[in-house]
Structures are given as structure tokens and as C-alpha cells.
Design a protein around this motif. Structure first.
Motif, PDB file in Angstrom:
ATOM      1  N   GLY A   1      -4.654  -1.950   1.692  1.00  0.00           N
ATOM      2  CA  GLY A   1      -4.457  -0.966   2.756  1.00  0.00           C
ATOM      3  C   GLY A   1      -5.755  -0.462   3.342  1.00  0.00           C
TER       4      GLY A   1
ATOM      5  N   ASP B   1      -3.727   4.227  -1.499  1.00  0.00           N
ATOM      6  CA  ASP B   1      -3.855   2.781  -1.384  1.00  0.00           C
ATOM      7  C   ASP B   1      -4.754   2.299  -2.512  1.00  0.00           C
ATOM      8  OD1 ASP B   1      -2.390   3.004   0.916  1.00  0.00           O
ATOM      9  OD2 ASP B   1      -4.006   2.430   2.289  1.00  0.00           O
TER      10      ASP B   1
ATOM     11  N   ASN C   1       0.857  -1.185   0.000  1.00  0.00           N
ATOM     12  CA  ASN C   1       0.000   0.000   0.000  1.00  0.00           C
ATOM     13  C   ASN C   1       0.893   1.235   0.000  1.00  0.00           C
ATOM     14  OD1 ASN C   1       0.636   0.659   2.841  1.00  0.00           O
ATOM     15  ND2 ASN C   1      -0.695  -1.063   3.370  1.00  0.00           N
TER      16      ASN C   1
END
Length: 623
Positions: A409, A404, A382
Motif C-alpha cells: 500500500g 499498511d 493493504n
């Protein structure tokens, strides 16, 4: 009953007089009640300064009040304004003004004119509402916009948004006009009589001002070329016959630029009352953006009537042909740093994010100020994977932004949409929401595919330069068109590992990712643990689908469309994305590529060779 009412009124008057002369019981009963009412009313009221009585901005403010007013918490108070520049000044200094609707180029103008000190750190944008096009209406004998040099051109009244934009545009184009400042309806009559050469008008197409112009008027719309100087601030746009059938020939188009209408706020310090009020407004605004419009105010090029007839849902939304609008973020990047909503009712404040075209929430981080640099991460990581690069560029006068990817994430982890086209569209939503221009795109591994597909799918108009780091293009998997690719069995094994025990698989993958399996490698356990942690933050279904996206997508055509400088960085010991099938092959397809090969470097060289890569990255960004 008729005889009773006068008596009742007299009784009230006598009671009030008695209280004023020393009736402490009655006074004590009324005062706390009034104080409580005043405190409640003021704690939930936000003032939104807009535009003139006949303008679009005041109608937007009224719509906001109709939708967002809540008797138990929030009241939106629309206020008539006197133009974008005055609205910005009022946000800064006028009591009772919390939010303003302004043109997005107002900060550029105020900065250039040195009108308001400290503006960049004091004003933040909350959301983009829609775009307004720049109309340059001229007489037939004017061949192009440069022919207006030295000629009388009306730019609306002083202090108006049009006057501000016209000043910026003509200055950027190096055209010195004889600016006139008449109201637009009067200027149109003067243009018809030949007293002025042209008029400039910033409004959403089709502008009502031009509705009554006959076909044989002797007037026309001049093209406004969207060159690099203007694209720093504005968006490319065009007029078509459907917009102005009497001014644009059938089958033709007139190039122009557009400026966004945005909501701006003062950057109140956290935990202050004004901060809490603005945060409450933003929270309500985000929650009540029409779901069928994906919180963008548009769908399929139509502007949606707002507000709906009831707060129960968007069933009454009616499409009307109108201008496009940018996505509405949950909370703007810059605003989140200073005006982020505080917890309400035990809930955590929303993280900075934008809403993608299908309603997916995309988390992002936004550090520093200056020319924008957007980072796209690799699989299964991420945006935290870019922290060292973001720190490096933000410390050197750049604005570092990283998101992200959907399913990874802190972004939403939906079931569908995990393919390269959607990734590119999410990146487009981020760039458009933050109104970025001349942006540098940096993509690692899968992120390199994401920015490449963005350029191929959405064009390079907003891009300044690109960096492909250990990136997956042109194509990873072996196929008839890619005989040198990796066999499908390689990616089937990755899928099997993820499904069988993804936690162990990510721990094992971190070894070749950073070259920890090579003799003499110095890769810390902490770095490998960070890789595992980020991988485990990705949803299982999104991570599984992404394998197909990064391995099977063919980016050949996208690479050939890129007309911007591209730095290609690849380690020659990349065990994840081999250099010959990726970095070297991409460099041959790109028009303006610089290939840098890091000897002995692994796939995760942004961490293992961070000092060298950060230096190369900064040098390229400054070039």
C-alpha cells in the motif's frame, strides 16, 4: 569617527521628529518595511509552552528552538509554563501558545474533573517525546502502597504534573491518602524526619532529587502494581539497582508505571494561519529528528543528546544512560484529522504515518474515537481491505485503526525487513506511538500471524482481546514439526506466479480468495478488481518475501503465550488457508479461544459475509 557618531545620532533623532510632525516621505519608507518584517516574523513563529525554569520540559523546548529555527521560515519560541494542566488550558485560550509539552495523562485528569469542556475534540497529540516514571518514596515501615491509605503523602504543589498523576493513580487503586502539597525538596526533608509517610514524584529515572539519599536513610521505593486499571493510561516500568543503587537492592527490581511526555496542539481548522504554522513546525520536527535515532530520540535504551552541533547531520549525538522514549510519528493520527500539514512548494501533505525502528514509514488510518481496535490485513492487500469493518466499529463507539504493512500500500517499500518479526515490531511501534492500551487486535490471514507474533514477541500487556480471521497460524508449510502442513511446492508455485506475471496472478487469485470459483457464487467483479488493485500497490520484492513469512513462520509458541480472549473465525471452504491446518489447530493451542466456523465461507469472508462477521466482531468487542 568619534566626533561623527553623536552627529549621526542627532541626525536620526531630528529625522524621526520631522517624520512625526509630517514627514510623509520618511514615514512611508519606514512603515511598509516594519509591517513586512512583522508579518514575516509572526507568520513563522510558534510558541511552545513548556515547564518551570529548572524542569526538563523547558530544556526540550530550548532544544527544539536550537534545532528547528530557520531564518527563512520557522522560529520556535520557548515559553515557561506552570504544569501540564495549565499548559493544556493555555493551548486552548492563550494567544501566542501553539504547542505545549504535557504529560499524556492530562486529558484523562481534565476529563475526570470536568475542567475543560470539549477537550477531546479540541486537543490533539503530535508526538510522544519520552517516558517519566512514577516514584513513590516511603519510609521503611510502609510495607506497600496500600499502607499509605489515610497517611500524609506529599504529591508536589497543586496543579503540577505529579499532583495530577498521583490523584489519578491513587483513585484508580482505590487508595485515599492525606495529600500534602509541598515543594519536593521540602517534602524530602519532611519524609526524612518522619513527618510524612511518603512522597510521589514523576520524573525520568534516575531523578536528581534522590541523588543525595544515603544508603542508611531508612527510605525505600514502593512498588506501583501495573494492573488493568492503571494500564488504561500508563505503561509498565521498573527501577533497577543501576538507577538507584542506594534504594534498590542488588539483583532486585521495583515495579512501577510510567507516563509519557507528549507535544499537544490545538485542533485548528484547515487552511487557517495557525493551522499552517503548526503544520510547518510538525513538518520540520519530523524532518530534523535524528536519523541515527530512527526519529525516536533513543537507541539501545540510551537517550541521545539533542540538538546536534550542526544541522548537517547527527555526527555529534552523544548517548547518555536515560529513560526510553516512544517513536516519533510523522504526524499523529488524531492530529492528522484536524491539523494535517498543507502543501508547501507544490508538495502533497504527508499522510498519517509512524516511523518504525529501522526508519521505515508505516502508513495508517485512524477513524472514530473510543476503545481502540487495530486491524492487520492479509497478503497482498493493504488497510483498505478493512474499510467495511472499520466503518462498522467506528460507527459504534470504537476507535478503528489500520496500517499498511511495510512494503504494501502506502507504506515504504524497502528492500529488506519483510519477515514476521519486523511486521510485529512495526505493529508495536504503531501501538506505542499512539499510546494505545487495552487494544483489540484483529488480524486476517497474514495479519493474523502478525498480531500473534506481536503477542509472543512483545507480550500481551497492551492487549485486551484478539480476533484471528482466516489466519495463517500455527504454521502453513509442511515440516518435521508440522506434518499436516501444505507442501512447499504450493508456496513455490505462488512465488513463481508472482514473479512471472503478478498482475494476472492477482486477478486469478481473487477467484478462490472470495470463492468466486464455486458454483452459484455471487462475487462482484468490482470486489475482485479491488483485490487486484490492492495487490498491485504492494512492491514486488516485499510481496515476494512475504510469501516466506506467512507460510514458513511457526507461531506455535506465540499462540501458547497468549493469555487474552481470542475469537477464531474461519470459513470451512477456505481455499487459501485451510481451516483444519489453521483455525481449528490454533483454537486448540490458545488458552481462551472461541471458535466460530462459517459454513461454506471463503478466505475473504470479511467481504462476502461482512454483515455476519461485523455483528460477531462487535459482539466480541463489547463482551
Amino acid at each position: 569617527m568619534t566626533a561623527f557618531r553623536p552627529m549621526a545620532r542627532r541626525g536620526l533623532l531630528v529625522g524621526a521628529a520631522t517624520a512625526g510632525l509630517g514627514g510623509p516621505v520618511l514615514a512611508q519608507g519606514i512603515t511598509p518595511t516594519l509591517n513586512a518584517l512583522a508579518a514575516k516574523a509572526n507568520s513563522g513563529t510558534v510558541g511552545v509552552i513548556s515547564g518551570g525554569a529548572d524542569g526538563t520540559y523547558v530544556r526540550i523546548a530550548a532544544d527544539l528552538a536550537a534545532v528547528l529555527d530557520d531564518p527563512d521560515g520557522l522560529r520556535v519560541l520557548p515559553i515557561l509554563g506552570k504544569g501540564s494542566l495549565q499548559n493544556i488550558a493555555d493551548i486552548l485560550v492563550l494567544r501566542g501558545v501553539d504547542i505545549g509539552i504535557v504529560q499524556s495523562d492530562v486529558l484523562a485528569y481534565a476529563r475526570r474533573e470536568k475542567l475543560l469542556p470539549g477537550l477531546d475534540s479540541l486537543i490533539q497529540y503530535v508526538a510522544k517525546l519520552y517516558d517519566e516514571e512514577v516514584h513513590v518514596l516511603a519510609r521503611q515501615e510502609i510495607a506497600g502502597i496500600r499502607d499509605l491509605a489515610g497517611k500524609p503523602v506529599n504529591v508536589d504543589v497543586r496543579g503540577s504534573g505529579t499532583a495530577m498523576t498521583a490523584s489519578l493513580v491513587f483513585d484508580a487503586l482505590g487508595i485515599a491518602v492525606d495529600a500534602r502539597h509541598d515543594p519536593q525538596d521540602s517534602a524530602l526533608e519532611r519524609l526524612r524526619r518522619g513527618e510524612i509517610a511518603a512522597l510521589v514524584y514523576v520524573a525520568g529515572k534516575p531523578a536528581r532529587l534522590f541523588g543525595g539519599i544515603p544508603a542508611e536513610s531508612g527510605l525505600k521505593l514502593l512498588p506501583v502494581p501495573a494492573g488493568p486499571a492503571l494500564l488504561q493510561t500508563y505503561l509498565p516500568a521498573e527501577f533497577r539497582p543501576a538507577d538507584y543503587p542506594r534504594l534498590v537492592p542488588e539483583g532486585g527490581a521495583v515495579e512501577t508505571i510510567a507516563v509519557g511526555a507528549v507535544m499537544a496542539v490545538y485542533a485548528w481548522p484547515a487552511a487557517t494561519e495557525r493551522h499552517r504554522k503548526v503544520a510547518r513546525f510538525v513538518e520540520a520536527f519530523t524532518a530534523n529528528s535524528p536519523p541515527s535515532c530512527n526519529r525516536r530520540g533513543i537507541r539501545n535504551g540510551a537517550r541521545w543528546t539533542w540538538p546536534p552541533r550542526s544541522r548537517a547531520g547527527p555526527a555529534s549525538l552523544q548517548p547518555q544512560p536515560r529513560r526510553r522514549a516512544g517513536p516519533v510519528p510523522s504526524w499523529n493520527a488524531s492530529a492528522s484529522r484536524s491539523v494535517a500539514p498543507q502543501p508547501h512548494g507544490g508538495r502533497s501533505p504527508p499522510m498519517p504515518s509512524i516511523i518504525a525502528k529501522d526508519g521505515t514509514r508505516i502508513f495508517y488510518k485512524d477513524w472514530g474515537s473510543g476503545p481502540p481496535v487495530v486491524f492487520s490485513h492479509g497478503w497482498p492487500l493493504n488497510s483498505d481491505a478493512w474499510d467495511e469493518q472499520m466503518m462498522a466499529v467506528a460507527s459504534q463507539g470504537f476507535r478503528a485503526i489500520a496500517h499498511d504493512r511495510r512494503g504494501h500500500g502506502r507504506s515504504d517499500q524497502g528492500w529488506a525487513g519483510h519477515d514476521m518479526d519486523e511486521y510485529a515490531d512495526d505493529l508495536a511501534s504503531l501501538i506505542e506511538t499512539l499510546a494505545l492500551q487495552d487494544v483489540s487486535l484483529v488480524g486476517h490471514s497474514t495479519g493474523g500471524g502478525e498480531i500473534t507474533r506481536y503477542a509472543g514477541r512483545h507480550g500481551t500487556g497492551r492487549i485486551g482481546r484478539m480476533v484471528l480471521l482466516g489466519a495463517v497460524p500455527p504454521q502453513m508449510v509442511k515440516s518435521e514439526t508440522n506434518p499436516d502442513g501444505l507442501p512447499m511446492q504450493v508456496f513455490d508455485a505462488i512465488r513463481a506466479g508472482v514473479m512471472a506475471d503478478r498482475s494476472q496472478f492477482y486477478q486469478d487469485l481473487s477467484g478462490p480468495f472470495y470463492g468466486a470459483n464455486r458454483p452459484g457464487a455471487k462475487v462482484s467483479q468490482g470486489l475482485r478488481d479491488a483485490f487486484w488493485l490492492m495487490g498491485m500497490q504492494a512492491g514486488l520484492k516485499p510481496a515476494f518475501d512475504c510469501i516466506k513469512a506467512f507460510s514458513e513462520t511457526d507461531f506455535t509458541a506465540d499462540l501458547k503465550r497468549i493469555d487474552k480472549p481470542v475469537l477464531v473465525v474461519h470459513g470451512d471452504d477456505d481455499q487459501i488457508v485451510p481451516i483444519d491446518r489453521a483455525g481449528r489447530a490454533s483454537a486448540k493451542l490458545l488458552r481462551h479461544a472461541e471458535l466460530k466456523v462459517y459454513e461454506g465461507a471463503p478466505h475473504g469472508l470479511a467481504s462476502t459475509h461482512k454483515d455476519r462477521f461485523n455483528a460477531d466482531l462487535l459482539a466480541f468487542l463489547r463482551s
